[in-house]
Design a protein around this motif. Structure first.
Motif, PDB file in Angstrom:
ATOM      1  N   UNK A  33       0.857  -1.173   0.000  1.00 34.21           N
ATOM      2  CA  UNK A  33       0.000   0.000   0.000  1.00 34.21           C
ATOM      3  C   UNK A  33       0.905   1.239   0.000  1.00 34.21           C
ATOM      4  N   UNK A  34       1.351   1.617  -1.196  1.00 34.36           N
ATOM      5  CA  UNK A  34       2.312   2.710  -1.299  1.00 34.36           C
ATOM      6  C   UNK A  34       1.682   4.034  -0.873  1.00 34.36           C
ATOM      7  N   UNK A  35       2.472   4.856  -0.194  1.00 34.58           N
ATOM      8  CA  UNK A  35       2.015   6.178   0.225  1.00 34.58           C
ATOM      9  C   UNK A  35       2.520   7.246  -0.731  1.00 34.58           C
ATOM     10  N   UNK A 133      -2.456   8.641  -7.811  1.00 34.14           N
ATOM     11  CA  UNK A 133      -3.071   7.714  -6.854  1.00 34.14           C
ATOM     12  C   UNK A 133      -3.511   6.423  -7.537  1.00 34.14           C
ATOM     13  N   UNK A 134      -4.038   6.536  -8.747  1.00 32.87           N
ATOM     14  CA  UNK A 134      -4.465   5.340  -9.480  1.00 32.87           C
ATOM     15  C   UNK A 134      -3.268   4.442  -9.775  1.00 32.87           C
ATOM     16  N   UNK A 135      -2.136   5.036 -10.044  1.00 35.94           N
ATOM     17  CA  UNK A 135      -0.948   4.216 -10.290  1.00 35.94           C
ATOM     18  C   UNK A 135      -0.382   3.610  -9.009  1.00 35.94           C
ATOM     19  N   UNK A 136      -0.565   4.273  -7.882  1.00 35.97           N
ATOM     20  CA  UNK A 136      -0.191   3.650  -6.595  1.00 35.97           C
ATOM     21  C   UNK A 136      -1.014   2.382  -6.402  1.00 35.97           C
ATOM     22  N   UNK A 137      -2.305   2.484  -6.695  1.00 35.60           N
ATOM     23  CA  UNK A 137      -3.180   1.310  -6.580  1.00 35.60           C
ATOM     24  C   UNK A 137      -2.740   0.214  -7.549  1.00 35.60           C
ATOM     25  N   UNK A 138      -2.513   0.607  -8.806  1.00 35.93           N
ATOM     26  CA  UNK A 138      -2.165  -0.367  -9.843  1.00 35.93           C
ATOM     27  C   UNK A 138      -0.859  -1.090  -9.500  1.00 35.93           C
ATOM     28  N   UNK A 141      -1.333  -3.592  -6.564  1.00 33.77           N
ATOM     29  CA  UNK A 141      -2.073  -4.789  -6.980  1.00 33.77           C
ATOM     30  C   UNK A 141      -1.187  -5.709  -7.807  1.00 33.77           C
TER      31      UNK A 141
END
Lengths: 205, 128
Positions: A33-35, A133-138, A141
């Motif tokens: 879970x990158x910040x 933020x979307x790339x942190x999620x991607x 995952x």
């Protein structure tokens, strides 16, 4: 000191409660879970390089050391107490280090006296809050899917602690995520009988 | 999201159990969002207020549709993530203030990603 990481090597991620848990279950999607990026432009997480920590005991020792240090902070309340629960491992050559608008860099650099420490750095090359933020999620995952099941562990200092997740809920808390196979909720006009199935599977399946 | 209708299956007790579980997950989601909202006035909130507000609106739409409740998480201080996992497919919304992004993975490969969708233009499901 910075060391080389060979493609044939493996890295392990230490599982810490609460951080990697959704309620009472460790879930795949919280493994990385990158910040926000730090001053160097990257968000950082940690792992253990298995060529320098080859046995399970080596990794467990490091995991127990990490949470001991985190629990030692003055502001830590009992309700925030962290527990080391085990680790998951991935092959370096299987990790998706290049993504759409981001890159992950692995660096073996000593930390807290541990030569096997790996810095996992996420660098994002797009701008804007939602794109980043979307790339942190991607990235999180994509990384998590490459890690195998948990090798569970209770630190010796936690052996009699009923708050430890494995003592509290059993080892099944480490390998589950509720996944809906099919679920339908009828609309106001739908008088049909609906069939639903709830499937519980391991985080890596 | 897959919606399955089976005429006269006689599985009403199973359906009621699943509905009860779904409601439990919805309540968990609502409680998490309420807690995040309460903490937005803290000195160092886990998520900024704008992202929480947008996430609450998405949550309202999910309940109204209705859809399966998502797993909730957050990161970076500016994003709430809503995630659904269906067999080999994982679908994640990344919600920031006023905008939504999504990532879709199938069989351990990313098959779609899009970002910066304005909340007013975002649709939970594609209309076919």
């Amino acid at each position: 000191m910075v060391g080389e990481i060979e493609a044939a090597d493996r890295i392990s991620r230490c599982i810490i409660y609460h951080r990697f848990f959704e309620g009472n279950v460790h879930v795949n999607d919280l493994l990385f879970n990158f910040g926000q990026a730090k001053a160097d432009g990257a968000a950082h997480e940690s792992a253990v390089l298995r060529s320098l920590a080859p046995t399970d005991a080596d990794v467990h020792r490091i995991g127990c050391k990490i949470v001991a240090k985190q629990n030692d902070l003055p502001a830590t309340k009992q309700s925030d107490r962290r527990y080391y629960c085990g680790f998951r491992t991935a092959d370096v050559n299987a990790l998706p280090l290049e993504g759409d608008g981001y890159r992950i860099e692995l660096t073996n650099v000593e930390e807290l006296g541990e030569k096997a420490h790996v810095d996992v750095a996420l660098r994002i090359f797009v701008t804007g809050s939602n794109p980043r933020a979307t790339r942190r999620t991607a990235a999180g995952m994509a990384l998590a899917e490459k890690f195998g099941p948990v090798s569970p562990h209770i630190c010796p200092s936690d052996n009699d602690d009923p708050g430890h997740p494995i003592i509290r809920w059993g080892v099944q808390c480490l390998g589950g995520t509720v996944r809906w196979a099919t679920l339908a909720i009828p609309t106001a006009n739908d008088a049909s009988e609906l069939q639903a199935e709830l499937q519980v599977g391991v985080a890596t399946s | 999201m897959k919606v399955v209708a089976d005429q006269g299956s006689g599985a009403s007790s199973v359906t009621n159990d699943v509905r009860a579980l779904a409601e439990q997950y919805f309540e968990t989601m609502d409680a998490q969002l309420a807690e995040l909202e309460a903490m937005t006035t803290d000195q160092d909130p886990p998520v900024e207020a704008g992202a929480v507000e947008t996430a609450k609106e998405i949550a309202r739409q999910i309940r109204e549709y209705p859809m399966v409740p998502p797993q909730l998480s957050w990161h970076g201080g500016d994003a709430v993530v809503m995630l659904w996992a269906f067999s080999t497919i994982t679908y994640a919304l990344t919600i920031t203030a006023g905008e939504v992004g999504y990532v879709v993975r199938k069989n351990r490969e990313q098959i779609a990603m899009r970002d910066s969708i304005r909340l007013t233009e975002f649709k939970l499901l594609e209309e076919k």
